[in-house]
Design a protein around this motif. Sequence first.
Motif, PDB file in Angstrom:
ATOM      1  N   GLY A  96      -2.351   9.560   0.278  1.00  0.00           N
ATOM      2  CA  GLY A  96      -1.663  10.231  -0.813  1.00  0.00           C
ATOM      3  C   GLY A  96      -0.347   9.616  -1.232  1.00  0.00           C
ATOM      4  N   THR A  97       0.072   9.948  -2.440  1.00  0.00           N
ATOM      5  CA  THR A  97       1.344   9.445  -2.965  1.00  0.00           C
ATOM      6  C   THR A  97       2.537  10.022  -2.212  1.00  0.00           C
ATOM      7  N   VAL A  98       2.330  11.112  -1.494  1.00  0.00           N
ATOM      8  CA  VAL A  98       3.411  11.674  -0.680  1.00  0.00           C
ATOM      9  C   VAL A  98       3.914  10.635   0.318  1.00  0.00           C
ATOM     10  N   SER A  99       3.056   9.717   0.697  1.00  0.00           N
ATOM     11  CA  SER A  99       3.468   8.650   1.625  1.00  0.00           C
ATOM     12  C   SER A  99       4.566   7.791   1.012  1.00  0.00           C
ATOM     13  N   MET A 100       4.429   7.470  -0.260  1.00  0.00           N
ATOM     14  CA  MET A 100       5.477   6.689  -0.930  1.00  0.00           C
ATOM     15  C   MET A 100       6.759   7.500  -1.050  1.00  0.00           C
ATOM     16  N   GLU A 101       6.646   8.787  -1.288  1.00  0.00           N
ATOM     17  CA  GLU A 101       7.821   9.637  -1.398  1.00  0.00           C
ATOM     18  C   GLU A 101       8.613   9.646  -0.089  1.00  0.00           C
ATOM     19  N   PHE A 102       7.920   9.760   1.032  1.00  0.00           N
ATOM     20  CA  PHE A 102       8.592   9.726   2.330  1.00  0.00           C
ATOM     21  C   PHE A 102       9.216   8.355   2.574  1.00  0.00           C
ATOM     22  N   ALA A 103       8.484   7.297   2.230  1.00  0.00           N
ATOM     23  CA  ALA A 103       9.011   5.943   2.424  1.00  0.00           C
ATOM     24  C   ALA A 103      10.284   5.730   1.607  1.00  0.00           C
ATOM     25  N   CYS A 104      10.349   6.308   0.429  1.00  0.00           N
ATOM     26  CA  CYS A 104      11.553   6.192  -0.405  1.00  0.00           C
ATOM     27  C   CYS A 104      12.765   6.839   0.261  1.00  0.00           C
ATOM     28  N   LEU A 105      12.513   7.757   1.176  1.00  0.00           N
ATOM     29  CA  LEU A 105      13.589   8.409   1.919  1.00  0.00           C
ATOM     30  C   LEU A 105      13.821   7.748   3.282  1.00  0.00           C
ATOM     31  N   GLY A 106      13.137   6.623   3.514  1.00  0.00           N
ATOM     32  CA  GLY A 106      13.334   5.885   4.761  1.00  0.00           C
ATOM     33  C   GLY A 106      12.524   6.413   5.926  1.00  0.00           C
ATOM     34  N   LYS A 107      11.497   7.202   5.649  1.00  0.00           N
ATOM     35  CA  LYS A 107      10.677   7.806   6.698  1.00  0.00           C
ATOM     36  C   LYS A 107       9.275   7.208   6.671  1.00  0.00           C
ATOM     37  N   TYR A 108       8.817   6.768   7.846  1.00  0.00           N
ATOM     38  CA  TYR A 108       7.499   6.135   7.916  1.00  0.00           C
ATOM     39  C   TYR A 108       6.370   7.120   7.647  1.00  0.00           C
ATOM     40  N   PRO A 109       5.530   6.829   6.674  1.00  0.00           N
ATOM     41  CA  PRO A 109       4.304   7.595   6.497  1.00  0.00           C
ATOM     42  C   PRO A 109       3.202   7.007   7.386  1.00  0.00           C
ATOM     43  N   ILE A 110       2.276   7.851   7.769  1.00  0.00           N
ATOM     44  CA  ILE A 110       1.127   7.448   8.587  1.00  0.00           C
ATOM     45  C   ILE A 110      -0.119   7.691   7.746  1.00  0.00           C
ATOM     46  N   THR A 111      -0.898   6.629   7.495  1.00  0.00           N
ATOM     47  CA  THR A 111      -2.083   6.752   6.642  1.00  0.00           C
ATOM     48  C   THR A 111      -3.331   6.272   7.371  1.00  0.00           C
ATOM     49  N   VAL A 112      -4.488   6.779   6.911  1.00  0.00           N
ATOM     50  CA  VAL A 112      -5.759   6.429   7.545  1.00  0.00           C
ATOM     51  C   VAL A 112      -6.807   5.958   6.544  1.00  0.00           C
ATOM     52  N   GLY A 113      -6.373   5.599   5.346  1.00  0.00           N
ATOM     53  CA  GLY A 113      -7.309   5.134   4.335  1.00  0.00           C
ATOM     54  C   GLY A 113      -6.645   4.167   3.383  1.00  0.00           C
ATOM     55  N   SER A 114      -7.456   3.371   2.717  1.00  0.00           N
ATOM     56  CA  SER A 114      -6.908   2.406   1.770  1.00  0.00           C
ATOM     57  C   SER A 114      -6.333   3.133   0.559  1.00  0.00           C
ATOM     58  N   SER A 115      -5.317   2.525  -0.015  1.00  0.00           N
ATOM     59  CA  SER A 115      -4.643   3.124  -1.162  1.00  0.00           C
ATOM     60  C   SER A 115      -4.070   2.023  -2.033  1.00  0.00           C
ATOM     61  N   VAL A 116      -3.480   2.424  -3.146  1.00  0.00           N
ATOM     62  CA  VAL A 116      -2.850   1.465  -4.044  1.00  0.00           C
ATOM     63  C   VAL A 116      -1.667   0.775  -3.355  1.00  0.00           C
ATOM     64  N   TYR A 117      -1.062   1.408  -2.361  1.00  0.00           N
ATOM     65  CA  TYR A 117       0.087   0.829  -1.660  1.00  0.00           C
ATOM     66  C   TYR A 117      -0.289   0.229  -0.294  1.00  0.00           C
ATOM     67  N   SER A 118      -1.582   0.078  -0.027  1.00  0.00           N
ATOM     68  CA  SER A 118      -2.007  -0.544   1.235  1.00  0.00           C
ATOM     69  C   SER A 118      -1.379  -1.928   1.386  1.00  0.00           C
ATOM     70  N   HIS A 119      -1.049  -2.264   2.597  1.00  0.00           N
ATOM     71  CA  HIS A 119      -0.459  -3.561   2.950  1.00  0.00           C
ATOM     72  C   HIS A 119       0.917  -3.779   2.331  1.00  0.00           C
ATOM     73  N   SER A 120       1.586  -2.707   1.962  1.00  0.00           N
ATOM     74  CA  SER A 120       2.912  -2.823   1.360  1.00  0.00           C
ATOM     75  C   SER A 120       4.005  -3.030   2.400  1.00  0.00           C
ATOM     76  N   GLY A 121       3.727  -2.626   3.650  1.00  0.00           N
ATOM     77  CA  GLY A 121       4.708  -2.780   4.714  1.00  0.00           C
ATOM     78  C   GLY A 121       5.610  -1.587   4.906  1.00  0.00           C
ATOM     79  N   PHE A 122       5.529  -0.600   4.030  1.00  0.00           N
ATOM     80  CA  PHE A 122       6.404   0.556   4.203  1.00  0.00           C
ATOM     81  C   PHE A 122       5.674   1.780   4.758  1.00  0.00           C
ATOM     82  N   CYS A 123       4.447   1.587   5.237  1.00  0.00           N
ATOM     83  CA  CYS A 123       3.782   2.700   5.914  1.00  0.00           C
ATOM     84  C   CYS A 123       2.972   2.169   7.095  1.00  0.00           C
ATOM     85  N   MET A 124       2.691   3.059   8.017  1.00  0.00           N
ATOM     86  CA  MET A 124       1.845   2.726   9.162  1.00  0.00           C
ATOM     87  C   MET A 124       0.418   3.034   8.759  1.00  0.00           C
TER      88      MET A 124
END
Length: 182
Positions: A96-124
């Motif tokens: 979900g896009t909530v992952s980018m929102e958390f990353a914008c606040l400096g907090k690591y999101p944890i994801t389990v599926g491919s997304s538009v932001y996959s391999h961006s480096g700002f999420c686990m």
Amino acid sequence: FSCHALTDANHALGTNFLFLDYYNHLKETLEFVNEINNPNVLWVVRPNPTTYDPNEYKIIQSLVKKFNNQKIIVSPKNIMSYNLSIICDNVISGRGTVSMEFACLGKYPITVGSSVYSHSGFCMEFRSKKKYFAQLKNIEKIGKLSNKKQLFAKQFLYYLDNKWDPFIDENISTVKEKKLHK
């Protein structure tokens, strides 16, 4: 845990999703965190407000109640993801896009599926359940994003909101046009 609408097409972006569906992701994750029962972690489940199923909130509440664990709760309907991003250290999402929102606040999101932001480096991003659950077991040890990654998340989100046109990306046929698009 930020839920996707349980009726969404979880494999629409391909088969790269660790779980059978969004409900299964939630259920297996809650079973795991209930089992480890870390007294230092409060797990807040936020149902997706955009669902078309009026019973979805009740379905999620019922699932959470089955665990009878005071450290696993459902957020009230009127709490927005932004409010939770202020008080929560991390977010778990399928893609979900909530992952980018958390990353914008400096907090690591944890994801389990491919997304538009996959391999961006700002999420686990996890490609195996074993590694995903191992990370959840040690969720307290996750630090903050670096300033550089946080800035990149902000730039990435800005680009998606203001510049990105998925139709053009999918339908451009020549390298020259692709270069112009960038």
